[in-house]
Scaffold this active site. Sequence first.
Site, mmCIF file in Angstrom:
data_model
loop_
_atom_site.group_PDB
_atom_site.id
_atom_site.type_symbol
_atom_site.label_atom_id
_atom_site.label_comp_id
_atom_site.label_asym_id
_atom_site.label_seq_id
_atom_site.Cartn_x
_atom_site.Cartn_y
_atom_site.Cartn_z
ATOM 1 N N CYS A 90 2.865 -3.164 -7.409
ATOM 2 C CA CYS A 90 3.256 -2.857 -8.787
ATOM 3 C C CYS A 90 3.046 -4.117 -9.637
ATOM 4 O O CYS A 90 3.180 -5.231 -9.147
ATOM 5 C CB CYS A 90 4.700 -2.426 -8.950
ATOM 6 S SG CYS A 90 5.151 -0.974 -8.006
ATOM 7 N N ARG A 104 -2.626 -4.370 -8.266
ATOM 8 C CA ARG A 104 -1.341 -4.416 -7.549
ATOM 9 C C ARG A 104 -0.742 -3.030 -7.348
ATOM 10 O O ARG A 104 0.292 -2.872 -6.707
ATOM 11 C CB ARG A 104 -0.349 -5.282 -8.317
ATOM 12 C CG ARG A 104 -0.763 -6.726 -8.405
ATOM 13 C CD ARG A 104 0.267 -7.492 -9.167
ATOM 14 N NE ARG A 104 1.480 -7.624 -8.393
ATOM 15 C CZ ARG A 104 1.838 -8.725 -7.748
ATOM 16 N NH1 ARG A 104 1.082 -9.777 -7.814
ATOM 17 N NH2 ARG A 104 2.940 -8.777 -7.066
ATOM 18 N N TRP A 145 2.874 1.337 -7.859
ATOM 19 C CA TRP A 145 2.480 1.770 -6.510
ATOM 20 C C TRP A 145 3.744 2.410 -5.944
ATOM 21 O O TRP A 145 4.728 1.726 -5.663
ATOM 22 C CB TRP A 145 2.056 0.570 -5.675
ATOM 23 C CG TRP A 145 1.470 0.936 -4.345
ATOM 24 C CD1 TRP A 145 0.161 1.215 -4.079
ATOM 25 C CD2 TRP A 145 2.167 1.073 -3.100
ATOM 26 N NE1 TRP A 145 0.010 1.504 -2.751
ATOM 27 C CE2 TRP A 145 1.219 1.434 -2.123
ATOM 28 C CE3 TRP A 145 3.503 0.944 -2.716
ATOM 29 C CZ2 TRP A 145 1.556 1.654 -0.790
ATOM 30 C CZ3 TRP A 145 3.835 1.164 -1.387
ATOM 31 C CH2 TRP A 145 2.869 1.509 -0.449
ATOM 32 N N ASN A 151 9.793 -4.097 -10.099
ATOM 33 C CA ASN A 151 9.032 -4.159 -8.838
ATOM 34 C C ASN A 151 10.036 -4.394 -7.729
ATOM 35 O O ASN A 151 10.977 -5.168 -7.909
ATOM 36 C CB ASN A 151 8.074 -5.351 -8.818
ATOM 37 C CG ASN A 151 6.878 -5.127 -9.702
ATOM 38 O OD1 ASN A 151 6.686 -4.049 -10.246
ATOM 39 N ND2 ASN A 151 6.079 -6.165 -9.850
ATOM 40 N N GLY A 152 9.786 -3.805 -6.567
ATOM 41 C CA GLY A 152 10.682 -4.035 -5.429
ATOM 42 C C GLY A 152 11.390 -2.756 -5.033
ATOM 43 O O GLY A 152 11.005 -1.656 -5.459
ATOM 44 N N GLU A 162 -11.771 -7.286 12.048
ATOM 45 C CA GLU A 162 -11.862 -7.413 10.589
ATOM 46 C C GLU A 162 -12.931 -6.463 10.019
ATOM 47 O O GLU A 162 -12.737 -5.846 8.968
ATOM 48 C CB GLU A 162 -12.159 -8.885 10.219
ATOM 49 C CG GLU A 162 -12.454 -9.167 8.762
ATOM 50 C CD GLU A 162 -11.339 -8.791 7.793
ATOM 51 O OE1 GLU A 162 -10.227 -8.448 8.222
ATOM 52 O OE2 GLU A 162 -11.619 -8.812 6.586
ATOM 53 N N LYS A 196 -12.165 -3.566 7.255
ATOM 54 C CA LYS A 196 -12.845 -3.515 5.957
ATOM 55 C C LYS A 196 -13.457 -2.136 5.750
ATOM 56 O O LYS A 196 -13.336 -1.539 4.694
ATOM 57 C CB LYS A 196 -13.931 -4.599 5.915
ATOM 58 C CG LYS A 196 -14.102 -5.359 4.679
ATOM 59 C CD LYS A 196 -13.029 -6.310 4.211
ATOM 60 C CE LYS A 196 -11.635 -6.043 4.568
ATOM 61 N NZ LYS A 196 -10.703 -7.142 4.497
ATOM 62 N N GLU A 245 -10.745 0.627 5.169
ATOM 63 C CA GLU A 245 -10.032 0.485 3.890
ATOM 64 C C GLU A 245 -10.796 1.074 2.716
ATOM 65 O O GLU A 245 -10.213 1.702 1.846
ATOM 66 C CB GLU A 245 -9.839 -1.004 3.560
ATOM 67 C CG GLU A 245 -8.695 -1.666 4.213
ATOM 68 C CD GLU A 245 -8.609 -3.107 3.756
ATOM 69 O OE1 GLU A 245 -7.624 -3.455 3.112
ATOM 70 O OE2 GLU A 245 -9.541 -3.892 4.047
ATOM 71 N N HIS A 255 -11.634 0.599 29.422
ATOM 72 C CA HIS A 255 -10.223 0.862 29.733
ATOM 73 C C HIS A 255 -9.666 1.988 28.878
ATOM 74 O O HIS A 255 -8.465 2.102 28.687
ATOM 75 C CB HIS A 255 -9.406 -0.418 29.570
ATOM 76 C CG HIS A 255 -9.854 -1.499 30.493
ATOM 77 N ND1 HIS A 255 -9.583 -1.479 31.830
ATOM 78 C CD2 HIS A 255 -10.618 -2.592 30.275
ATOM 79 C CE1 HIS A 255 -10.134 -2.533 32.410
ATOM 80 N NE2 HIS A 255 -10.774 -3.225 31.478
ATOM 81 N N LYS A 312 -2.901 -4.428 -3.674
ATOM 82 C CA LYS A 312 -2.983 -5.839 -3.314
ATOM 83 C C LYS A 312 -1.564 -6.397 -3.312
ATOM 84 O O LYS A 312 -0.741 -5.957 -4.092
ATOM 85 C CB LYS A 312 -3.810 -6.543 -4.396
ATOM 86 C CG LYS A 312 -4.284 -7.912 -4.026
ATOM 87 C CD LYS A 312 -5.684 -7.844 -3.487
ATOM 88 C CE LYS A 312 -6.238 -9.180 -3.120
ATOM 89 N NZ LYS A 312 -7.258 -9.052 -2.066
#
Length: 606
Positions: free
Chosen positions: A2, A27, A75, A99-100, A482, A486, A489, A505, A601
């Site tokens: 947010c 954000r 968000w 926010n929070g 990674e 990527k 996402e 395995h 983000k």
Amino acid sequence: MCGIVGYVGNQPAEGVLLNGLKRLEYRGYDSSGIATLDDKEQPHLVRAVGKIAELEKALIKTPLTGNMGIGHTRWATHGGVTVENAHPHHVENVFLVHNGIIENFKDIKAFLKKQKFNSDTDSEVLAALINHYYKNGTKLEDAVAKALKKVRGTYGIAVFSPLEPGKIVTARLGSPLVIGLGNGETIIASDASALLGYTRKAIYLNDGEMAVCTADKVNVFDLSLKVVDNSPEEIEGDASQIQKGGYDHFLLKEIMEQPTTLLNTLSGRVDAKKGTLRLGGPNLTPSEINKIEHVVIVGCGTAYYAGLLASYYMEQLVPNLTTEVVVASEYRYRSFHLPKNSVALVVSQSGETADTLACLREIKKRGVKTFGIVNVVGSTIAREVDGGTYIYAGPEMSVASTKAFTAQAVAMLIFAGMLAGHRGGDPAKLHQLAEELVALPDEIAKVLKKHQGQIEKLAKKYAKYEDAFFLGRDTAYPIALEGALKLKEISYIHAEGYASGELKHGPIALVDETFFEVFSILDNWLFEKSIGGLQEVRARGGRAIVFTDSKREIEADDVVRIDTDIKMITPLLINVLQQLFAYYVAVKRGNDVDQPRNLAKSVTVE
Ligand code: F6R
């Protein structure tokens, strides 16, 4: 998570707030809103579901007047994505953005008994609580302080009331807030990037602090309204860094600018001729360095993978050192013990990730020294670690992290080289590391230039698949993880990273012609073993792309051969090509690459 903006000054607030929200959109971007207060002390509020572009359209229909106001891009945590749940919330005269997470919102609701609510959010409950105390001529800051003393959870808030024009009250606990001091104007934001171009002077609120902001003055207090000394600092960066600079997407810009940003990461830290590597931030004496027995590296997502990559090199380079790399969201709740003479590297692009921050605090409680590997200057983690270093990658606007990964890994390699240099590490290896790090920016530029077209073609070919494995061994393993992160996402392709040796395995059960595999195969002592894994996959109908620095023969559907003199840190070259691959696949699939679904983000909530 947010974004918050606030403005009180001499300009029409709507434009400043909207501009700020656009910069903070990364954000969180499921809904947004702005509230202003006009010259006649009348409040106005517009909110919209969707990206900021939707709010912009709504504001064309209903422009907001006034030289002060607050804005928010959301968000969702509590309550679905609806106009009612979008911020700002208002309860009578209290207008609030938050926010929070207010953890005890149910208790507060019960306490407020008769209060009616228009949304499902914990934030509206906080607005109602402030309103509850905002009676009979109380000052807004008194009501905010009283309310916050009852709250359990995290918050960054900005609040105004039509009864007290020209004043915005802000406060923070666990969610960042920075207050820009302009010439006859004050701008509040959850992220300093929203202040660039307005002012270079800002106050970073600390946890437990609140501030009363007017156009000309900012006073900082604690929740008992005792004045706190919090001096303004200089903000770094300029507005051009948060623009696309001619690229279609921030993600592509951030991949392509790695050669330049790495020069900043490396600047003054590596001497290729002498083979010396040095990070100033940790402030460790040679005798302290010699005593270190154990390094624990903490991070989330991409930062964790950068740490994992660095740990392989640390083990190879530094004699008598054990390393451990941990996912912050797990570690914070584990009953962990750290050996005597441990140090912790706390890795975070944003410097605000809630889990990483919580780990940092847990580790400090155990008396272990902490060093930050952080990008955002002035962020909470950067302020709370015992020492540390900035990676100087510049603002990363795309939600998916690219240039920060490379810079984090490089900073930790320098740290490893510094330790090795003091502890009798092999000088030849150190020389090689120093030379390769210094060469890396140019090598990345070369590889990007040479392979961009090829990767774009490959991406078009593989964009139709829904499942992928990324595989690698040794230092190529963290890169596999990674690469998979990527791709998933931003393309929404189901992608998993594995150590190639793990295939047999279990995961190999999934391999058939509907999967494609991305192998990173280094020209080293594990080459043949890696080829073995590739053959097993191909024998089962899997389609394979191979990234390699080897000139040896490799049978695969597609082979990307990197021609480079770099030998030790080749995985970092392969990784930038994987970043490009994910980018082009996502573009081909028509996705919003900079703001992928469900993500935001800077994960400032658990
Ligand atoms: C991946 C990504 C995330 C972050 C993670 C940690 O592309 O962006 O996995 O790496 O949320 O964020 P920071 O580094 O800000 O702590």
